[in-house]
Structures are given as C-alpha cells and as structure tokens.
Motif scaffolding. Structure first.
Motif, mmCIF file in Angstrom:
data_model
loop_
_atom_site.group_PDB
_atom_site.id
_atom_site.type_symbol
_atom_site.label_atom_id
_atom_site.label_comp_id
_atom_site.label_asym_id
_atom_site.label_seq_id
_atom_site.Cartn_x
_atom_site.Cartn_y
_atom_site.Cartn_z
ATOM 1 N N PRO A 107 4.004 -3.830 -4.850
ATOM 2 C CA PRO A 107 4.873 -3.548 -3.685
ATOM 3 C C PRO A 107 4.100 -3.782 -2.388
ATOM 4 C CG PRO A 107 5.005 -1.771 -5.292
ATOM 5 C CD PRO A 107 3.884 -2.676 -5.740
ATOM 6 N N LYS A 108 4.741 -4.381 -1.439
ATOM 7 C CA LYS A 108 4.072 -4.785 -0.182
ATOM 8 C C LYS A 108 3.998 -3.636 0.826
ATOM 9 C CE LYS A 108 3.914 -9.189 -1.409
ATOM 10 N NZ LYS A 108 3.460 -9.099 -2.779
ATOM 11 N N GLY A 109 2.861 -3.567 1.519
ATOM 12 C CA GLY A 109 2.740 -2.731 2.691
ATOM 13 C C GLY A 109 2.639 -1.233 2.479
ATOM 14 N N ARG A 110 2.253 -0.794 1.288
ATOM 15 C CA ARG A 110 2.102 0.652 1.092
ATOM 16 C C ARG A 110 1.094 0.935 -0.009
ATOM 17 N NH1 ARG A 110 4.779 2.486 -3.334
ATOM 18 N NH2 ARG A 110 6.408 1.190 -4.217
ATOM 19 N N ILE A 111 0.602 2.157 -0.006
ATOM 20 C CA ILE A 111 -0.350 2.632 -1.010
ATOM 21 C C ILE A 111 0.417 2.896 -2.312
ATOM 22 C CG2 ILE A 111 -1.930 4.539 -1.572
ATOM 23 C CD1 ILE A 111 -2.897 2.669 0.708
ATOM 24 N N LEU A 112 -0.188 2.543 -3.433
ATOM 25 C CA LEU A 112 0.470 2.724 -4.725
ATOM 26 C C LEU A 112 0.145 4.083 -5.334
ATOM 27 C CD1 LEU A 112 -0.247 -0.733 -6.417
ATOM 28 C CD2 LEU A 112 1.645 -0.075 -4.932
ATOM 29 N N SER A 113 1.127 4.659 -6.003
ATOM 30 C CA SER A 113 0.885 5.892 -6.758
ATOM 31 C C SER A 113 0.112 5.530 -8.020
ATOM 32 C CB SER A 113 2.214 6.544 -7.140
ATOM 33 O OG SER A 113 2.868 5.767 -8.140
ATOM 34 N N GLU A 114 -0.426 6.533 -8.687
ATOM 35 C CA GLU A 114 -1.157 6.281 -9.928
ATOM 36 C C GLU A 114 -0.255 5.628 -10.971
ATOM 37 O OE1 GLU A 114 -3.865 8.512 -13.336
ATOM 38 O OE2 GLU A 114 -3.261 9.637 -11.554
ATOM 39 N N ASN A 115 0.977 6.108 -11.102
ATOM 40 C CA ASN A 115 1.906 5.494 -12.066
ATOM 41 C C ASN A 115 2.135 4.023 -11.757
ATOM 42 O OD1 ASN A 115 2.280 7.738 -13.673
ATOM 43 N ND2 ASN A 115 4.127 8.405 -12.612
#
Length: 149
Positions: A68-76
């Motif tokens: 996903p663009k432009g954001r921090i990813l969750s662990e999942n």
C-alpha cells in the motif's frame, strides 16, 4: 414493472457474485506470487543506535507493487507480503526513493521470550472466549421457547 425490477436485481446479484469471484481469484494469484517470490526477499543485518535496533527488507519488484502506498504497514500487512521476522519489529519509515525497501525497528531491550509468552497468553484468552461463546450459543439453541410472551 415487476419483471424489470427482478431482472435488474438479478443482474446486480450476478455482478456482485462475479466481483467476489474475481476478488478471490486475485487473492489466490497474489498469494501464489508471494509464495513463489518469498525466497527472493532480502534481509539486512541488524544495526543499532543507543535505544533501537534496525534492519531493512528489500522486496522483489513484483511484491513491492503490492505494498500500500504512502503509509506505514501493520504487522499483519507486512507478514502477508511474505516478510518473515521475529516478534517486535515495526515498519517505521517509508523510503520514498526506493519504495521496495521497507525499514524496520524495535527496542534494543525487546525481550523475545516475554513477547512469546504474552502472545501465547493472548491466544489462550481468545480461545477461552471463543469456547465460552460457542457453549453459550449451544445452550441457547437447546432452551425451550416460551411462546407466552
């Protein structure tokens, strides 16, 4: 009137089912692609400052397109991309010039054993809640119905 309404409703149902089928095919093919390319994911050695340890993960371009663009990813989210790391790592920064490189950190004082114990306790609690809910549902299904209300 009624026949046209029925046909309109029916075509919406068919469109909905076709979209669900295509979503399922896309998910399956995406998961197959990730499994195929997972061994190509590269992990840096860890490096540290006074408080945290860091590492970066280099994704194959085909997997990077799924990020996903432009954001921090969750662990999942990052685990679903095929990234495999021990507990405690957090995606903390987006490196815009090279979006296929994900940057991770965790506290230097991170205790792997403590995290595993907390995870096991959380899983046991969730299982206990699910069992209790299933038992309550089963009991409710066997209760006589009072029709006098």
């Amino acid at each position: 009137g009624i026949n046209a309404e029925y046909m309109g409703s029916r075509s919406k149902d068919i469109a909905f089912l076709e979209k669900k089928r295509m979503d399922h095919i896309y998910r399956e093919s995406t998961q197959a692609l990730i499994r195929q390319l997972q061994s190509k994911i590269m992990y840096s050695e860890k490096y540290a400052d006074d408080n945290k340890e860091y590492r970066h993960v280099i994704l194959p371009k085909q997997i990077a397109k799924l990020v996903p663009k432009g954001r921090i990813l969750s662990e999942n989210e990052w685990r679903s991309l095929g990234i495999q790391q021990s507990l405690g790592w957090e995606h903390y920064m987006i490196h815009r010039p090279e979006p296929h490189i994900l940057l991770f950190c965790r506290p230097k004082s991170f205790d792997q054993q403590e995290a595993l114990q907390r995870h096991a306790q959380a899983m046991a609690t969730a299982e206990a809640h699910m069992r209790a809910a299933a038992e309550a549902q089963s009991e409710a299904a066997h209760m006589p119905i009072d029709y006098r209300m």
